[in-house]
Design an enzyme around this catalytic site. Structure first.
Site, PDB file in Angstrom:
ATOM      1  CG  ASP A   1      -2.145   0.877   1.034  1.00 49.58           C
ATOM      2  OD1 ASP A   1      -3.255   0.340   0.950  1.00 49.58           O
ATOM      3  OD2 ASP A   1      -1.979   2.126   0.939  1.00 49.58           O
TER       4      ASP A   1
ATOM      5  CE1 TYR B   1     -12.699   3.694  -9.859  1.00 46.98           C
ATOM      6  CE2 TYR B   1     -15.018   3.649 -10.448  1.00 46.98           C
ATOM      7  CZ  TYR B   1     -13.949   3.115  -9.752  1.00 46.98           C
ATOM      8  OH  TYR B   1     -14.136   2.004  -8.964  1.00 46.98           O
TER       9      TYR B   1
ATOM     10  CB  CYS C   1       4.124  -1.005  -3.019  1.00 47.30           C
ATOM     11  SG  CYS C   1       4.092  -1.283  -4.794  1.00 47.30           S
TER      12      CYS C   1
ATOM     13  CE  LYS D   1     -11.523   0.336 -10.488  1.00 46.35           C
ATOM     14  NZ  LYS D   1     -10.582  -0.583  -9.815  1.00 46.35           N
TER      15      LYS D   1
HETATM   16  N1  LIG Z   1     -15.791   1.832  -2.579  1.00 41.44           N
HETATM   17  C1  LIG Z   1     -16.522   1.631  -3.666  1.00 41.44           C
HETATM   18  O1  LIG Z   1     -17.682   2.048  -3.790  1.00 41.44           O
HETATM   19  C2  LIG Z   1     -15.934   0.826  -4.797  1.00 41.44           C
HETATM   20  C3  LIG Z   1     -16.819   0.286  -5.746  1.00 41.44           C
HETATM   21  C4  LIG Z   1     -16.303  -0.457  -6.801  1.00 41.44           C
HETATM   22  C5  LIG Z   1     -14.938  -0.663  -6.892  1.00 41.44           C
HETATM   23  N2  LIG Z   1     -14.109  -0.124  -5.965  1.00 41.44           N
HETATM   24  C6  LIG Z   1     -12.680  -0.369  -6.111  1.00 41.44           C
HETATM   25  O2  LIG Z   1     -12.196  -1.039  -4.964  1.00 41.44           O
HETATM   26  C7  LIG Z   1     -10.842  -0.680  -4.737  1.00 41.44           C
HETATM   27  C8  LIG Z   1     -10.660  -0.214  -3.301  1.00 41.44           C
HETATM   28  O3  LIG Z   1     -11.532   0.871  -3.060  1.00 41.44           O
HETATM   29  P1  LIG Z   1     -11.903   1.377  -1.571  1.00 41.44           P
HETATM   30  O4  LIG Z   1     -13.188   2.084  -1.683  1.00 41.44           O
HETATM   31  O5  LIG Z   1     -11.729   0.263  -0.602  1.00 41.44           O
HETATM   32  O6  LIG Z   1     -10.760   2.468  -1.362  1.00 41.44           O
HETATM   33  P2  LIG Z   1     -10.081   3.146  -0.112  1.00 41.44           P
HETATM   34  O7  LIG Z   1      -9.757   4.511  -0.538  1.00 41.44           O
HETATM   35  O8  LIG Z   1     -10.861   2.948   1.162  1.00 41.44           O
HETATM   36  O9  LIG Z   1      -8.721   2.292   0.003  1.00 41.44           O
HETATM   37  C9  LIG Z   1      -7.832   2.276  -1.065  1.00 41.44           C
HETATM   38  C10 LIG Z   1      -6.467   1.802  -0.578  1.00 41.44           C
HETATM   39  O10 LIG Z   1      -5.607   1.772  -1.734  1.00 41.44           O
HETATM   40  C11 LIG Z   1      -4.408   2.461  -1.424  1.00 41.44           C
HETATM   41  N3  LIG Z   1      -3.854   3.049  -2.648  1.00 41.44           N
HETATM   42  C12 LIG Z   1      -4.342   4.083  -3.364  1.00 41.44           C
HETATM   43  N4  LIG Z   1      -3.539   4.360  -4.393  1.00 41.44           N
HETATM   44  C13 LIG Z   1      -2.521   3.465  -4.345  1.00 41.44           C
HETATM   45  C14 LIG Z   1      -1.357   3.259  -5.112  1.00 41.44           C
HETATM   46  N5  LIG Z   1      -1.065   4.051  -6.156  1.00 41.44           N
HETATM   47  N6  LIG Z   1      -0.532   2.235  -4.794  1.00 41.44           N
HETATM   48  C15 LIG Z   1      -0.800   1.451  -3.704  1.00 41.44           C
HETATM   49  N7  LIG Z   1      -1.871   1.630  -2.924  1.00 41.44           N
HETATM   50  C16 LIG Z   1      -2.717   2.617  -3.224  1.00 41.44           C
HETATM   51  C17 LIG Z   1      -4.799   3.522  -0.415  1.00 41.44           C
HETATM   52  O11 LIG Z   1      -3.672   3.944   0.349  1.00 41.44           O
HETATM   53  C18 LIG Z   1      -5.830   2.773   0.428  1.00 41.44           C
HETATM   54  O12 LIG Z   1      -5.251   2.046   1.487  1.00 41.44           O
HETATM   55  C19 LIG Z   1     -10.496   0.361  -5.807  1.00 41.44           C
HETATM   56  O13 LIG Z   1      -9.876  -0.270  -6.908  1.00 41.44           O
HETATM   57  C20 LIG Z   1     -11.858   0.896  -6.222  1.00 41.44           C
HETATM   58  O14 LIG Z   1     -11.864   1.393  -7.527  1.00 41.44           O
HETATM   59  C21 LIG Z   1     -14.578   0.616  -4.926  1.00 41.44           C
END
Ligand SMILES: NC(=O)c1ccc[n+]([C@@H]2O[C@H](COP(=O)([O-])OP(=O)(O)OC[C@H]3O[C@@H](n4cnc5c(N)ncnc54)[C@H](O)[C@@H]3O)[C@@H](O)[C@H]2O)c1
Length: 251
Positions: free
Chosen positions: A36, A155, A59, A159
């Site tokens: 992370d 975004y 990372c 995706k």
């Molecule tokens: N939350 C939603 O509604 C949702 C819906 C569909 C898909 N997603 C996908 O799920 C995944 C996680 O989303 P979330 O809502 O849990 O996010 P979040 O923001 O709560 O957590 C994301 C994590 O990824 C880390 N991160 C961000 N950029 C990074 C990088 N360049 N390298 C390494 N780590 C990195 C952040 O530090 C954080 O710990 C994402 O790919 C997001 O697109 C989220």
């Protein structure tokens, strides 16, 4: 304990959906590398305190050298890599806006993290997976490209690319017994989302209303699909994207 003796890397595993996946894989017996941007000392220590094998790696998935170092750390500590969950992504910090207002810099950073990061991570682990006779890659996608959600064009495009990567790589890596699938969550109350008042206000209620199962979605809701795609029951499934959204979009 269907993942005993397996080694998994989860990118973006320090919080939110990624952290729930880390805990789900560890509960099935996997050794987990939590990679992370913000570091993952807390989550890794917590798992080690429960007797699990876990390693934290700082990372940024968009940085080629850091991603290579992530894979090397996994191999050095746990002997190889069986499972990669490409979860790190830019989403929760976004504020919906018309596509004309997205800057070139925002577009490029989105693609660097959400698509280049996936490419780099897959490339860094595939040698170890081949050496171990196979592996699993699970790409965290989103319902947005399937539904054509407006006001998040960079975004949605990133995706959409993940669906293409999942399919193309599934064909390319099938002969190496490396299975590549996607999981597409709906709007999920992750840590990041809970810290974004605009998303909460604009998306929470409308998302719940659109679902067959009309309730909020939590990170834990995504875990079962990932452990299934990482485990032995899915050994003949590849190139698929499983939508986990309480029945809002039917893929
Ligand atoms: N939350 C939603 O509604 C949702 C819906 C569909 C898909 N997603 C996908 O799920 C995944 C996680 O989303 P979330 O809502 O849990 O996010 P979040 O923001 O709560 O957590 C994301 C994590 O990824 C880390 N991160 C961000 N950029 C990074 C990088 N360049 N390298 C390494 N780590 C990195 C952040 O530090 C954080 O710990 C994402 O790919 C997001 O697109 C989220």
């Amino acid at each position: 304990m269907k993942l005993r003796d397996k080694v998994a890397i989860v990118t973006g595993g320090a919080q939110g959906i990624g952290r729930a996946i880390v805990e789900g894989l560890a509960a099935e017996g996997a050794s987990v590398v939590i990679a992370d941007l913000q570091g993952a000392d807390g989550p890794a220590k917590a798992l080690r305190g429960q007797g699990r094998r876990a390693l934290e790696v700082d990372c940024d998935v968009s940085d080629e050298a850091q991603v290579a170092a992530m894979a090397e750390a996994a191999m050095r500590s746990f002997g190889g890599i069986d499972i990669l969950v490409n979860n790190a992504g830019i989403y929760s910090s976004l504020v919906p806006k018309p596509f004309e207002d997205i800057t070139v810099q925002e577009w490029r950073r989105m693609m660097d993290v959400n698509t280049l990061g996936v490419f780099l991570s897959c490339r860094a682990v595939v040698g170890s997976m081949r050496a171990r006779g196979g592996g699993r890659i699970i790409n965290i996608n989103s319902g947005t490209p399937f539904k054509g959600v407006p006001f998040l064009l960079h975004y949605v495009a990133s995706k959409g690319a993940i669906t293409g990567i999942t399919r193309g790589l599934a064909k390319e890596l099938g002969p190496s017994n490396i299975l590549v699938n996607g999981v597409a969550p709906g709007f999920t109350l992750s840590e990041g989302v809970k810290a974004n008042p605009v998303q909460l206000e604009k998306l929470s209620e409308v998302s719940v209303k659109a679902r067959s199962l009309a309730r909020d979605q939590f990170p834990e809701d995504v875990v079962g699909a990932v452990t299934f795609l990482a485990g032995p029951e899915s050994a003949f499934i590849t190139g698929q994207t499983l939508v986990v959204d309480g029945g809002a979009y039917f893929n």
